[in-house]
Design a protein around this motif. Structure first.
Motif, PDB file in Angstrom:
ATOM      1  N   THR A  62      -1.753  -1.121  -4.602  1.00 34.05           N
ATOM      2  CA  THR A  62      -2.685  -0.038  -4.892  1.00 34.05           C
ATOM      3  C   THR A  62      -1.955   1.222  -5.333  1.00 34.05           C
ATOM      4  O   THR A  62      -2.596   2.227  -5.634  1.00 34.05           O
ATOM      5  CB  THR A  62      -3.516   0.293  -3.639  1.00 34.05           C
ATOM      6  OG1 THR A  62      -2.635   0.631  -2.564  1.00 34.05           O
ATOM      7  CG2 THR A  62      -4.375  -0.895  -3.237  1.00 34.05           C
ATOM      8  N   GLY A 117       0.805  -1.214   0.000  1.00 36.62           N
ATOM      9  CA  GLY A 117       0.000   0.000   0.000  1.00 36.62           C
ATOM     10  C   GLY A 117       0.836   1.259   0.000  1.00 36.62           C
ATOM     11  O   GLY A 117       2.069   1.230  -0.139  1.00 36.62           O
ATOM     12  N   HIS A 152      -5.232  -0.395  -8.693  1.00 35.00           N
ATOM     13  CA  HIS A 152      -5.894   0.891  -8.915  1.00 35.00           C
ATOM     14  C   HIS A 152      -5.360   1.610 -10.145  1.00 35.00           C
ATOM     15  O   HIS A 152      -5.565   2.820 -10.288  1.00 35.00           O
ATOM     16  CB  HIS A 152      -5.740   1.794  -7.688  1.00 35.00           C
ATOM     17  CG  HIS A 152      -6.554   1.344  -6.517  1.00 35.00           C
ATOM     18  ND1 HIS A 152      -6.462   1.931  -5.276  1.00 35.00           N
ATOM     19  CD2 HIS A 152      -7.479   0.367  -6.403  1.00 35.00           C
ATOM     20  CE1 HIS A 152      -7.291   1.328  -4.451  1.00 35.00           C
ATOM     21  NE2 HIS A 152      -7.917   0.372  -5.114  1.00 35.00           N
ATOM     22  N   ASP A 186      -9.245   0.611   2.581  1.00 38.04           N
ATOM     23  CA  ASP A 186      -9.881   0.455   1.276  1.00 38.04           C
ATOM     24  C   ASP A 186     -10.933  -0.644   1.394  1.00 38.04           C
ATOM     25  O   ASP A 186     -10.612  -1.836   1.407  1.00 38.04           O
ATOM     26  CB  ASP A 186      -8.824   0.091   0.234  1.00 38.04           C
ATOM     27  CG  ASP A 186      -9.373   0.071  -1.181  1.00 38.04           C
ATOM     28  OD1 ASP A 186     -10.478  -0.482  -1.382  1.00 38.04           O
ATOM     29  OD2 ASP A 186      -8.705   0.588  -2.082  1.00 38.04           O
TER      30      ASP A 186
END
Length: 414
Positions: free
Chosen positions: A156, A31, A206, A273
């Motif tokens: 992400t 992350g 993402h 998330d």
């Protein structure tokens, strides 16, 4: 009366064996906290800022043109950061039409949304510095042994740091795109996942810098660092992730977690998330032989989203600096006697003194420390362990058992 404690030596000894052998199916979930914990040589600023720093930088860059509107939007939000601000801006762009709110109409908010995305792309487009880094150390671990299964990296983040680290060390990887002139996304290859195990998989959940829509509306990889096709953590994400390539990438995460005897290592990921966390929660419930080890930066009490899942799923272990939650049991760390005479050097890779508080703590919640732990794992063969017990192996053979938490009497216990 008894209290429970967790012995970090027990769990890290088992983890070192797992990651050194190359036989287990392992994935990484990376992350935004990962690049935020890296400081290039000679700099006191992180390579890529975390959410708070990113918010300040974007707001400063847009202050001259949109300062009044952004200040008004921020004032309306309970937790104003770049993610919630972008969510509000996109909401206004979609509903107000020609009506003006804070000096902008719908078209104005659409342009503001694009400007925010452009600034985020500029800020996260940072090159990986030369020499060793946590990214190159993870790649060293990936390429350091023959593997029965490929390492799969789910991230992400939009930056290109993993791509740069893999390319510099000549480690082949596949990110779902195929081609040379205008690489296209190939969902069938992502689903089949049948490339050789030495090819690392890199899944950008993402989106990524360099992704863009071509004239036909298809997502392609341009080779440039434009930030035109990113999914941000806001209200539109669910709809956007149902489209290619995002649907295929989220399906890949699910397929990985539904495969028997898999281990997902989370680092720099807060579990805030909801879309990803819900997918992980569902898969852990459906597949008890899968495990998630979450290495968190904040104290356990502050990791509310990760704690929520770990409290329900015995096959998710949560490791924070002060405490751990294992088998649903939250308890402080308490190192025991050294497993071997030489274990002190190994313990120093995951246990140390916090510079600010002066307290001893578990330190693999930091991305750089975890990367070094992985890179040095092959040295485990130089430190032979005592014969493993059923308790020490529990962490390596999910689902976990209650014996992982050691009950010790309090001072007043009878």
């Amino acid at each position: 009366m008894t209290v429970s404690v967790h012995n970090p030596d027990q769990y890290m000894a088992s983890l070192r064996q797992i990651i050194a052998q190359g036989r287990k199916r392992i994935g990484l979930l990376v992350g935004a906290g990962a690049p935020a914990g890296i400081f290039p040589p000679g700099s006191d600023k992180p390579l890529i800022p975390a959410v708070a720093g990113l918010t300040d930088m974007v707001m400063d860059a847009l202050k001259a043109e949109y300062g009044k509107t952004l200040d008004a939007v921020r004032a309306e939000l309970e937790t104003p950061n770049i993610e919630t601000i972008l969510s509000r801006v996109r909401s206004l762009a979609g509903v107000i039409g020609k009506t003006k709110v804070h000096d902008l109409d719908g078209e104005g908010y659409k342009k503001l949304s694009e400007a925010i995305c452009e600034q985020i792309g500029t800020i996260v487009n940072k090159p990986l510095h030369d020499g060793p880094s946590p990214y190159t150390e993870f790649v060293t671990w990936i390429s350091g042994t023959g593997r029965e299964h490929p390492v799969e990296i789910f991230t992400t983040n939009y930056d290109l740091l993993f791509e740069q680290a893999l390319e510099r060390t000549r480690v082949p990887f596949f990110d779902g795109f195929s081609g040379a002139s205008e690489p296209f996304f190939d969902p069938s290859s992502v689903a089949s996942n049948d490339l050789p195990a030495r090819w690392t998989r890199l899944w950008k959940l993402h989106g990524s810098l360099g992704w863009a829509a071509n004239a036909r509306g298809e997502v392609v990889r341009t080779g440039r660092a434009a930030a035109t096709h990113l999914v941000f953590p806001e209200h539109l994400k669910y709809d956007q992730t149902q489209k290619a390539p995002y649907a295929a990438l989220f399906d890949r995460l699910r397929a990985f977690l539904m495969t028997p005897d898999t281990l997902l290592i989370a680092t720099g990921f807060s579990f805030a998330d909801a879309h990803i966390s819900a997918r992980i929660d569902e898969c852990l419930a459906a597949n008890p032989s899968a495990s998630v080890f979450a290495f968190q930066f904040k104290p356990l009490e502050q990791e509310i989203h990760a704690r929520d899942i770990a409290g329900r799923r015995a096959n998710m272990s949560l490791y924070s600096p002060d405490k751990a939650m294992i088998n649903g049991i939250a308890a402080p760390w308490m190192p025991g006697d050294l497993p071997t005479r030489d274990w002190g050097a190994i313990r120093a890779t995951y246990w140390g003194i916090d510079e600010k508080s002066g307290a001893a703590q578990f330190q693999l919640g930091r991305f750089d420390r975890l990367a070094r732990f992985f890179a040095s794992s092959r040295a485990a063969q130089h430190f032979p362990l005592s014969p493993p017990t059923a308790e020490s192996l529990a962490v390596a053979a999910p689902p976990h058992t209650p014996e992982d938490a050691v009950a010790v009497p309090t001072a007043g216990a009878v």
